[in-house]
Scaffold this motif. Structure first.
Motif, short mmCIF file in Angstrom:
data_model
loop_
_atom_site.label_atom_id
_atom_site.label_comp_id
_atom_site.label_asym_id
_atom_site.label_seq_id
_atom_site.Cartn_x
_atom_site.Cartn_y
_atom_site.Cartn_z
N ILE A 50 -11.78 -5.05 2.60
CA ILE A 50 -11.95 -6.21 1.72
C ILE A 50 -11.34 -5.87 0.36
O ILE A 50 -11.60 -4.79 -0.18
CB ILE A 50 -13.44 -6.57 1.61
N ILE A 51 -10.53 -6.77 -0.14
CA ILE A 51 -9.89 -6.52 -1.44
C ILE A 51 -10.20 -7.69 -2.40
O ILE A 51 -10.29 -8.84 -1.97
CB ILE A 51 -8.36 -6.29 -1.31
N PRO A 52 -10.36 -7.39 -3.69
CA PRO A 52 -10.76 -8.44 -4.64
C PRO A 52 -9.59 -9.19 -5.27
O PRO A 52 -9.78 -10.24 -5.86
CB PRO A 52 -11.52 -7.66 -5.72
N ASP A 53 -8.37 -8.65 -5.17
CA ASP A 53 -7.21 -9.37 -5.72
C ASP A 53 -5.93 -8.84 -5.10
O ASP A 53 -5.94 -7.80 -4.42
CB ASP A 53 -7.17 -9.29 -7.25
N ILE A 54 -4.81 -9.53 -5.38
CA ILE A 54 -3.58 -9.22 -4.64
C ILE A 54 -2.87 -7.96 -5.15
O ILE A 54 -1.91 -7.52 -4.52
CB ILE A 54 -2.59 -10.41 -4.59
N SER A 55 -3.36 -7.35 -6.25
CA SER A 55 -2.70 -6.12 -6.69
C SER A 55 -2.81 -5.05 -5.61
O SER A 55 -1.96 -4.16 -5.52
CB SER A 55 -3.31 -5.64 -8.01
N PHE A 56 -3.83 -5.15 -4.76
CA PHE A 56 -4.02 -4.18 -3.67
C PHE A 56 -2.98 -4.34 -2.56
O PHE A 56 -2.94 -3.55 -1.63
CB PHE A 56 -5.44 -4.32 -3.08
N LEU A 57 -2.17 -5.41 -2.67
CA LEU A 57 -1.19 -5.67 -1.60
C LEU A 57 0.21 -5.16 -1.95
O LEU A 57 1.14 -5.32 -1.16
CB LEU A 57 -1.13 -7.17 -1.30
N VAL A 83 -8.99 -8.58 4.00
CA VAL A 83 -9.66 -9.84 3.68
C VAL A 83 -9.82 -9.95 2.17
O VAL A 83 -10.39 -9.06 1.53
CB VAL A 83 -11.05 -9.92 4.37
N LEU A 84 -9.32 -11.05 1.61
CA LEU A 84 -9.47 -11.28 0.17
C LEU A 84 -10.80 -11.98 -0.10
O LEU A 84 -11.12 -13.00 0.52
CB LEU A 84 -8.33 -12.16 -0.33
N GLY A 93 -0.94 -4.98 16.67
CA GLY A 93 -0.37 -3.73 16.18
C GLY A 93 0.01 -3.80 14.70
O GLY A 93 0.45 -2.81 14.12
N HIS A 94 -0.20 -4.97 14.10
CA HIS A 94 0.17 -5.15 12.69
C HIS A 94 -1.06 -5.38 11.82
O HIS A 94 -2.16 -5.60 12.33
CB HIS A 94 1.11 -6.36 12.54
N THR A 95 -0.82 -5.37 10.51
CA THR A 95 -1.88 -5.73 9.57
C THR A 95 -1.90 -7.25 9.43
O THR A 95 -0.84 -7.87 9.34
CB THR A 95 -1.59 -5.09 8.20
N ILE A 96 -3.11 -7.83 9.43
CA ILE A 96 -3.23 -9.27 9.18
C ILE A 96 -4.02 -9.46 7.88
O ILE A 96 -5.04 -8.80 7.65
CB ILE A 96 -3.86 -10.02 10.38
N ILE A 97 -3.51 -10.35 7.04
CA ILE A 97 -4.08 -10.55 5.69
C ILE A 97 -4.62 -11.97 5.63
O ILE A 97 -3.92 -12.92 6.02
CB ILE A 97 -2.98 -10.34 4.63
N MET A 98 -5.85 -12.11 5.15
CA MET A 98 -6.46 -13.45 5.19
C MET A 98 -7.49 -13.62 4.08
O MET A 98 -7.95 -12.63 3.48
CB MET A 98 -7.14 -13.64 6.56
N GLY A 99 -7.88 -14.87 3.88
CA GLY A 99 -8.97 -15.18 2.97
C GLY A 99 -10.31 -15.01 3.68
O GLY A 99 -10.37 -15.02 4.93
N ARG A 100 -11.36 -14.91 2.89
CA ARG A 100 -12.69 -14.69 3.46
C ARG A 100 -13.09 -15.82 4.42
O ARG A 100 -13.71 -15.58 5.47
CB ARG A 100 -13.70 -14.55 2.31
N LYS A 101 -12.72 -17.06 4.11
CA LYS A 101 -13.12 -18.18 4.97
C LYS A 101 -12.43 -18.10 6.34
O LYS A 101 -13.05 -18.36 7.36
CB LYS A 101 -12.83 -19.52 4.30
N THR A 102 -11.17 -17.75 6.32
CA THR A 102 -10.45 -17.61 7.60
C THR A 102 -11.04 -16.46 8.40
O THR A 102 -11.23 -16.57 9.61
CB THR A 102 -8.94 -17.42 7.35
#
Ligand SMILES: NC(=O)c1ccc[n+]([C@@H]2O[C@H](COP(=O)([O-])OP(=O)(O)OC[C@H]3O[C@@H](n4cnc5c(N)ncnc54)[C@H](OP(=O)(O)O)[C@@H]3O)[C@@H](O)[C@H]2O)c1
Length: 162
Positions: free
Chosen positions: A77-84, A61-62, A37-46
């Motif tokens: 998919i986001i390219p950097d953390i400013s989107f967070l 996914v970063l 029910g939540h947002t999960i934030i991760m790197g592409r490899k994960t």
């Protein structure tokens, strides 16, 4: 608000060859319970190591790779953390699920950490970053079940930023 969720060995190892090293059924169940029910934030490899889009969770996914794309309404998919920014500032809980590079990158913005501390050293190639324990208070601590489905001793420890 960002929260980290991670399972780590006593020597801080969290993975090897882009995989988890251990299988602890209760920890996976807990991961599902906390993150559903939540947002999960991760790197592409994960994301790739998950092997699928997890149900009932919005995935962020970063990746710096402009050609990386996933056709799924629950994946962004986001390219950097400013989107967070909005995720960092709001009051809802969003989970940072790894891997090592993303834990390190987002640690300064994280308010809470759910760490499964496994009482065993493992060999691996990926480690949880150093944590300055002076910045954190333990708010919960509970031993996980230890049986044939959970073959290592481990403790669920919750840390909150002071
Ligand atoms: N034990 C646990 O709880 C747990 C949890 C999660 C993962 N893991 C383990 O951790 C390992 C993976 O960790 P990892 O550190 O190698 O990889 P990762 O953090 O999952 O992914 C790294 C990728 O994320 C993207 N990225 C990183 N920093 C970025 C930034 N600043 N801006 C945009 N994109 C960025 C890049 O993707 P591109 O290359 O596409 O640009 C980079 O290659 C695996 O072994 C996995 O099993 C363990």
């Amino acid at each position: 608000m960002l929260s980290i969720i991670v399972a780590k060995a006593s020597n801080n190892i969290i993975g090897k060859d882009n995989k988890l090293i251990w299988h602890i059924a209760d920890d996976l169940k807990r991961f599902k319970k906390l993150t559903t029910g939540h947002t999960i934030i991760m790197g592409r490899k994960t994301f790739e190591s998950l092997g699928r889009v997890l149900p009932n969770r919005y995935h962020i996914v970063l990746s710096r790779n402009k050609d990386f794309s996933i056709e799924n309404e629950n994946v962004k998919i986001i390219p950097d953390i400013s989107f967070l920014d909005e995720y960092i500032k709001d009051n809802e809980e969003h989970f940072v699920i790894g891997g090592a590079s993303i834990y390190k990158l987002l640690m300064p913005y994280v308010q809470k950490m759910y760490i499964t501390e496994i009482e065993k050293e493992f060999e691996g190639d990926t480690s949880f970053p150093e944590v300055n324990m002076e910045e954190w208070t333990i708010t919960e601590k509970e031993e996980g079940p230890y049986d044939e489905k959970n073959e290592f001793k481990y403790t669920y420890v919750t840390y909150e930023r002071k």
